[in-house]
Enzyme design. Structure first.
Site, PDB file in Angstrom:
ATOM      1  N   GLU A 105     -92.429   1.648 118.265  1.00 31.03           N
ATOM      2  CA  GLU A 105     -93.505   0.726 117.635  1.00 31.03           C
ATOM      3  C   GLU A 105     -94.437   1.598 117.117  1.00 31.03           C
ATOM      4  OE1 GLU A 105     -94.186  -1.288 121.633  1.00 31.03           O
ATOM      5  OE2 GLU A 105     -94.165  -3.024 120.357  1.00 31.03           O
ATOM      6  N   GLU A 125     -87.351  -3.108 125.363  1.00 30.62           N
ATOM      7  CA  GLU A 125     -88.280  -3.792 126.235  1.00 30.62           C
ATOM      8  C   GLU A 125     -87.764  -4.895 127.072  1.00 30.62           C
ATOM      9  OE1 GLU A 125     -89.313  -2.517 123.477  1.00 30.62           O
ATOM     10  OE2 GLU A 125     -90.998  -1.638 123.470  1.00 30.62           O
TER      11      GLU A 125
END
Ligand code: NAI
Length: 682
Positions: A105, A125
């Site tokens: 990210e 995730e």
């Protein structure tokens, strides 16, 4: 300057080096260091651009998972990314090793990404019950499109550098010096920002999005994190960037403290800990290059494939030509299938098959560094096989048995070298299932055990060490679970009700459907062989015996707890089974009562909890969390429930003691109670 992030210079380019060994996790200290470094970049007029790079073997391989269960410390990752976006100068991420989760990210928040060959990137995730919370669900679709982003995020796919380049996730793959390539890339941006947030989301057909969504929900078992991830990615199409970002963050914050996320983090750490053997520290494993597998049946051929895939030389040995040919044909068909499906390059398959040697000659075993036996589950047969191995195997070779239940020490005693004997209990299909119970016999030498663990690692398995005991960890707990389900059968629930309740809990298949699939005769034979030594006062459910006596051996005979027709897999409850259940119930004078799904689920899990406590008390399992690794990876226990030990820890001691009083009453004579305190210690 922060201890975790240092700033170096390459002319006008500042190089921000993240140094948080071993995996450069994006801890609070790293985030603080990054924040300061970015501020210095923004404020220094002599700097035109910046490069982010990881020290050591990897970029930021992920977030610090332990933080996710607690209040997050500032600065949080979105703030760091915001600072990069706002700093006015282009920032290039130089990726090597792994850039996963928060690490990726962060890279997506930069103006460009340059990767070394072999780098893996991805947002895993969802596999931990959360969603990316630092813009991953908004930036990834801007690069790869919504349908691809849905599948990448929902499946937590790890993408290798070449694939990432093709998908647009990275801008370049640098063959030579990564840092130099990233610095050159940063210079080429000529001081101009090129943020992902400023790009439009590529258009996609509604049908494509729907297909990706359906697929993700199916593969992800409709879990909350999967649904939240889909919503977040789809929002990138119609919400303004910042609004979508703040919604993503809210969903992330909610999910990270959900029970499911705690359970999945527990499982993550349990798996990581399972391979750790402090008692073996400093013990060097023996060298293994050549492996021999004896028995080319279901397990032998699966083990052979795992061994070949890992690059070992393999000798496959059988007792007769026909069985050997069948084994070889099965292995060849496997590789042909993988090539045909485009999952394996033809030359890789050829390489594997080139290392496969088959033989009926026992003397050939003399070349092997490790021998894995996978012949019939019969102590006499296995002891004879080990006697023969003993005569020809070289000194120091590790001798392993794949037995499911038999006494490892009794097998080892058939040789003059019990110190070299271990158990390697693979699960079926052995080339697919990650779990591997590594069994330590009474006389196993530490370096033989260490060799088992080392080979397990090279086979990319998830090893759990267990002492020698009937059924080791997994089969023994599973037996207690199945026994409890049989008690419930006798008390008033029918097979389909018990299976449905446990499938609703998350098991892929209920215990009676599993029994039908494996065949009822193996357990029947085992019960017969144990009949003489069984405690006559202990509660014994005769229903399975009655089914076998009626020729109902499971799917292979078209009937077991269910009837099977057509494809041989679709199960239909049958009156004949109900009749047997009713008769057995009546014979014991039990007045049947309906059992609610919650009771079925609770009793089934409690039976596992109790058996786990017994195993820890006996020293068969060495760590409570190992039990959860075994149940989740070998027996279909739903990972999002964490495992029986996770369940027990949630209940706490007082409640558990009450639970076991109830379980004792339900189970009746013969019930042995475990000490649940063993489960509560970390
Ligand atoms: P299988 O019946 O498919 O294969 C056994 C093979 O061993 C046969 O091909 C047979 O010809 C060969 N064999 C028998 N005696 C031999 C001898 N003296 N020398 C050389 N080869 C001989 O059995 P399967 O299912 O592969 O099981 C093998 C072992 O793995 C058993 O101990 C079983 O308990 C264990 N196991 C089985 C699992 C399963 O799901 N099937 C799971 C985990 C362990």
């Amino acid at each position: 300057m922060s201890a975790r992030v240092r700033v170096e210079r390459e002319g006008e380019v500042a190089v921000l080096v993240i140094d948080n060994p071993p995996i450069n996790a994006a801890s609070a200290e790293v985030r603080r260091g990054l924040m300061e470094a970015i501020e210095s970049v923004a404020g220094d007029p002599s700097v035109r651009a910046a490069v982010l790079v990881g020290e050591g073997t990897t970029f930021i391989a992920g977030s610090d998972l332990r933080e996710f269960g607690q209040p997050l410390e500032a600065p949080q990752l979105p703030a760091v990314i915001q600072a990069i976006e706002a700093c006015g100068k282009p920032v290039v991420a130089a990726l090597h090793g792994a850039a996963l989760g928060g690490g990726f990210e962060l890279a997506l928040g930069c103006d460009a990404r340059v990767a070394a060959p072999g780098t893996v990137v991805g947002l895993p995730e969802v596999t931990l019950g959360i969603i990316p919370g630092a813009g991953g669900t908004q930036r990834l679709p801007r690069l790869a499109g919504v349908p691809a982003a849905i599948s990448l995020i929902c499946e937590g796919t790890r993408v290798k550098a070449d694939g990432a380049l093709a998908l647009g996730l990275v801008d370049a793959v640098a063959e030579g010096d990564l840092r130099a390539a990233a610095v050159a890339h940063a210079r080429n941006l000529a001081g101009a920002k090129a943020l992902v947030r400023d790009r439009a989301v590529p258009g996609a057909e509604e049908a494509e999005i729907e297909a990706a969504t359906r697929n993700a929900l199916r593969k992800g078992k409709n879990r909350p994190a999967v649904r939240a991830a889909i919503d977040a990615v789809v929002a990138s199409l119609h919400l303004p960037f910042d609004e979508a970002l703040s919604r993503e963050r809210t969903a992330f914050q909610e999910l990270r403290v959900s029970r499911e996320a705690f359970a999945l983090r527990h499982q993550f750490f349990a798996e990581r800990d399972a391979a750790k053997q402090p008692a073996l520290a400093g013990t060097a494993p023996r060298t293994v290059r050549r492996i021999a597998v004896i028995g080319a049946g279901t397990m032998g051929s699966g083990i052979a494939i795992a061994v070949l895939d890992a690059g070992f030389d393999l000798l496959l040995l059988e007792q007769d030509e026909a069985a050997l040919e069948r084994g070889r044909a099965r292995i060849e068909a496997h590789y042909a299938g993988r090539v045909h499906a485009g999952k394996l390059a033809p030359e890789v398959a050829e390489g594997c098959l080139g290392r496969l040697h088959t033989s009926l000659e026992w003397s050939r075993l003399g070349d092997a560094d490790m021998v894995i036996e996978a012949v019939f589950e019969d102590l006499g047969v296995k002891r004879e096989v080990f006697r023969r191995i003993d005569r020809v195997a070289r000194q120091g070779a590790v001798l392993a048995t794949n037995t499911s239940y038999l006494d490892l020490d009794a097998i080892a005693e058939a040789t003059v070298r019990p110190q070299d004997v271990i158990g390697l209990h693979f699960f079926s299909p052995a080339n697919v299932m990650r779990l591997l119970e590594v069994v330590r016999g009474a006389k196993t030498a530490p370096d033989a055990l260490a060799t088992g663990l080392e080979v397990a690692k090279r086979l990319r398995k998830l090893p759990v060490v267990t002492a020698n005991a009937f059924g080791f960890i997994g089969n023994r707990i599973y037996a207690a679970y199945r026994r409890q389900c049989e008690f419930m059968l006798e008390e008033g629930a029918y097979p389909e009700e018990i299976d449905a309740a446990l499938e609703a809990y998350g098991f892929a298949m209920g215990p009676f459907a599993v029994a039908d699939m494996s065949g009822l005769d193996i357990a029947w034979r085992m019960r017969q062989s144990q009949a003489a030594t069984r405690d006559p006062a202990a509660r014994y459910v005769r229903i399975a015996d009655r089914l076998c006596e009626a020729g109902r051996l499971g799917r292979k005979t078209g009937a077991g707890y269910y009837r099977y027709e057509g494809d041989g897999k679709t199960r239909t409850p049958e009156p004949a089974v109900r009749l047997i259940v009713d008769e057995e119930r009546a014979a014991k004078g039990i007045a049947g009562r309906p059992l609610a799904a919650e009771e079925i689920q609770r009793r089934a899990v409690l039976a596992m909890v109790n058996e786990a406590a017994l195993l820890l008390g006996e020293g068969v399992a060495q760590r409570a969390s190992d039990v959860d690794v075994v149940l989740v990876n070998g027996y279909g226990f739903p990972c999002w429930e964490g495992g029986p030990v996770f369940w027990a820890r949630e209940r706490g001691l007082a409640a558990l003691e009450r639970d076991l009083d109830e379980l004792a009453a339900w189970s009746g004579p013969g019930f042995v109670r475990g000490d649940v305190r063993h489960l509560l210690q970390e």
